[in-house]
Write a protein that holds these residues in place. Structure first.
Motif, short mmCIF file in Angstrom:
data_model
loop_
_atom_site.label_atom_id
_atom_site.label_comp_id
_atom_site.label_asym_id
_atom_site.label_seq_id
_atom_site.Cartn_x
_atom_site.Cartn_y
_atom_site.Cartn_z
N LYS A 192 0.83 -1.21 0.00
CA LYS A 192 0.00 0.00 0.00
C LYS A 192 0.87 1.25 0.00
N PHE A 193 1.93 1.23 0.78
CA PHE A 193 2.80 2.39 0.93
C PHE A 193 3.50 2.71 -0.40
N LEU A 194 3.85 1.67 -1.16
CA LEU A 194 4.54 1.86 -2.44
C LEU A 194 3.60 2.28 -3.56
N GLY A 195 2.32 1.99 -3.40
CA GLY A 195 1.36 2.38 -4.43
C GLY A 195 1.66 1.71 -5.76
N ASN A 196 1.71 2.49 -6.82
CA ASN A 196 2.00 1.97 -8.16
C ASN A 196 3.38 2.42 -8.63
N TYR A 197 4.35 2.32 -7.73
CA TYR A 197 5.70 2.79 -8.02
C TYR A 197 6.28 2.11 -9.26
N LYS A 198 6.90 2.88 -10.13
CA LYS A 198 7.40 2.35 -11.41
C LYS A 198 8.93 2.34 -11.51
N GLY A 199 9.62 2.91 -10.53
CA GLY A 199 11.07 3.05 -10.64
C GLY A 199 11.85 1.83 -10.20
N GLN A 200 13.15 2.03 -10.07
CA GLN A 200 14.04 0.95 -9.65
C GLN A 200 13.79 0.64 -8.17
N LEU A 201 13.75 -0.65 -7.85
CA LEU A 201 13.36 -1.05 -6.50
C LEU A 201 14.30 -2.13 -5.98
N PHE A 202 14.70 -1.99 -4.71
CA PHE A 202 15.55 -2.97 -4.04
C PHE A 202 14.85 -3.47 -2.78
N LEU A 203 14.88 -4.78 -2.55
CA LEU A 203 14.44 -5.35 -1.29
C LEU A 203 15.64 -6.01 -0.63
N MET A 204 15.97 -5.56 0.57
CA MET A 204 17.04 -6.18 1.33
C MET A 204 16.48 -7.41 2.03
N SER A 205 16.85 -8.57 1.53
CA SER A 205 16.43 -9.84 2.10
C SER A 205 17.58 -10.42 2.93
N SER A 206 17.58 -11.72 3.13
CA SER A 206 18.56 -12.34 4.01
C SER A 206 18.97 -13.70 3.48
N THR A 207 20.21 -14.09 3.75
CA THR A 207 20.65 -15.44 3.42
C THR A 207 19.96 -16.47 4.30
N GLY A 208 19.17 -16.01 5.26
CA GLY A 208 18.35 -16.91 6.08
C GLY A 208 17.28 -17.64 5.27
N VAL A 209 17.09 -17.27 4.02
CA VAL A 209 16.12 -17.98 3.18
C VAL A 209 16.62 -19.39 2.83
N TYR A 210 17.93 -19.63 3.00
CA TYR A 210 18.47 -20.95 2.68
C TYR A 210 18.42 -21.85 3.91
N PRO A 211 18.14 -23.15 3.72
CA PRO A 211 18.05 -24.07 4.86
C PRO A 211 19.40 -24.30 5.53
N ASP A 212 19.35 -24.80 6.75
CA ASP A 212 20.55 -25.05 7.54
C ASP A 212 21.12 -26.41 7.17
N LEU A 213 21.77 -26.48 6.01
CA LEU A 213 22.36 -27.71 5.50
C LEU A 213 23.81 -27.46 5.12
N GLU A 214 24.62 -28.51 5.20
CA GLU A 214 26.02 -28.39 4.81
C GLU A 214 26.13 -28.36 3.29
N LYS A 215 26.13 -27.15 2.76
CA LYS A 215 26.14 -26.98 1.31
C LYS A 215 26.58 -25.56 0.98
N ASP A 216 27.11 -25.36 -0.22
CA ASP A 216 27.42 -24.02 -0.71
C ASP A 216 26.24 -23.58 -1.57
N PHE A 217 25.44 -22.67 -1.05
CA PHE A 217 24.18 -22.29 -1.71
C PHE A 217 24.39 -21.17 -2.72
N THR A 218 23.69 -21.32 -3.86
CA THR A 218 23.62 -20.25 -4.85
C THR A 218 22.17 -19.79 -4.96
#
Length: 252
Positions: free
Chosen positions: A96-122
């Protein structure tokens, strides 16, 4: 002069604003009334707003959004790694706050999206469309860039300053200066619809980092197995060179 918005201008957002304020007119939001005066004194256009976890009937579109060339969102939309915490109401309030924004947009996410497994994630191991805390923004704003940040470090944020357990585990950390450089480069490139792991390429274990930051020797063996996050796509796409590639030396 181009105009840059930073939604949720906390520790990281302040560093980004400081880096870019000589080339961009800065617009920020904060949840803290005490910070409004400070931001205003720096020449930033400041809006006091929060994004609650319940539905807000009073949330309206950001009046400044339509004039901004780029917007960076640093408000968190995911829980602790591995925890399925729904923040749908917070997400809806942000849309709602962004409305119909048309410009360049960045979302700062986290490497926490990857599971806790012994692996090199891409990035290919976890497409943004499959991550609730990222897909909500891409569904409405397909131009969104998703930056998956590792543990935020730099300045006084050093591992040696915290009470740390599991000292043999490998770290996935990033210095705030390198995040600023990534954002700066993507702004200059007018990047759209990218997903990058923003992680220092060297992964020592916690004890190695703490010892180095305390100027102590480390005699243990280097751990070779663990959960690591790869920045190879970022390095390749942007021809990116880290100022701080090794978390052991974030204090220098």
């Amino acid at each position: 002069m181009k105009k840059l918005g930073i939604i949720g201008c906390g520790w990281l957002g302040s560093h980004i604003a400081e880096r870019l304020s000589d080339r961009y007119e800065i617009f920020v939001t904060t949840t803290s009334a005490s910070k409004v005066k400070d931001f205003t004194s720096k020449g930033y256009h400041t809006t006091l707003v929060s994004f609650p976890d319940d539905k807000s009937g009073t949330m309206t579109e950001w009046e400044d959004a339509s004039q901004l060339d780029s917007i960076i969102i640093t408000v968190p939309f995911s829980g602790v790694r591995g925890a399925k915490v729904s923040m749908k109401n917070r997400q809806e309030n942000m849309l709602k706050f962004l409305g119909n924004y048309k410009g360049q947009l960045f979302l700062m996410s986290s490497t926490g999206v990857y599971p806790d497994l012994e692996k090199d994630f891409t990035e290919d191991d976890q497409p943004a469309d499959d991550v609730e805390s990222e897909s909500f923004i891409r569904n409405k704003f397909p131009q969104s860039n998703i930056l998956r940040l590792a543990g935020l470090m730099g300045g006084q944020r050093l591992l040696k300053n915290y009470n740390i357990s599991n000292l043999d585990l490998l770290v996935n950390h990033i210095h705030y200066a390198d995040i600023c450089s990534v954002v700066e480069k993507m702004l200059n490139n007018q990047s759209q619809s990218k997903v990058y792991n923003v992680v220092a390429p060297v992964h020592p274990n916690k004890q190695e980092v703490i010892n180095a930051q305390k100027d102590l020797p480390y005699s243990g063996e280097r751990t070779t197995k663990g959960r690591t996050i790869s920045p190879s796509k970022l390095i390749s796409d942007l021809n990116f060179e880290f100022e701080y590639p090794d978390p052991r030396y974030f204090h220098l």
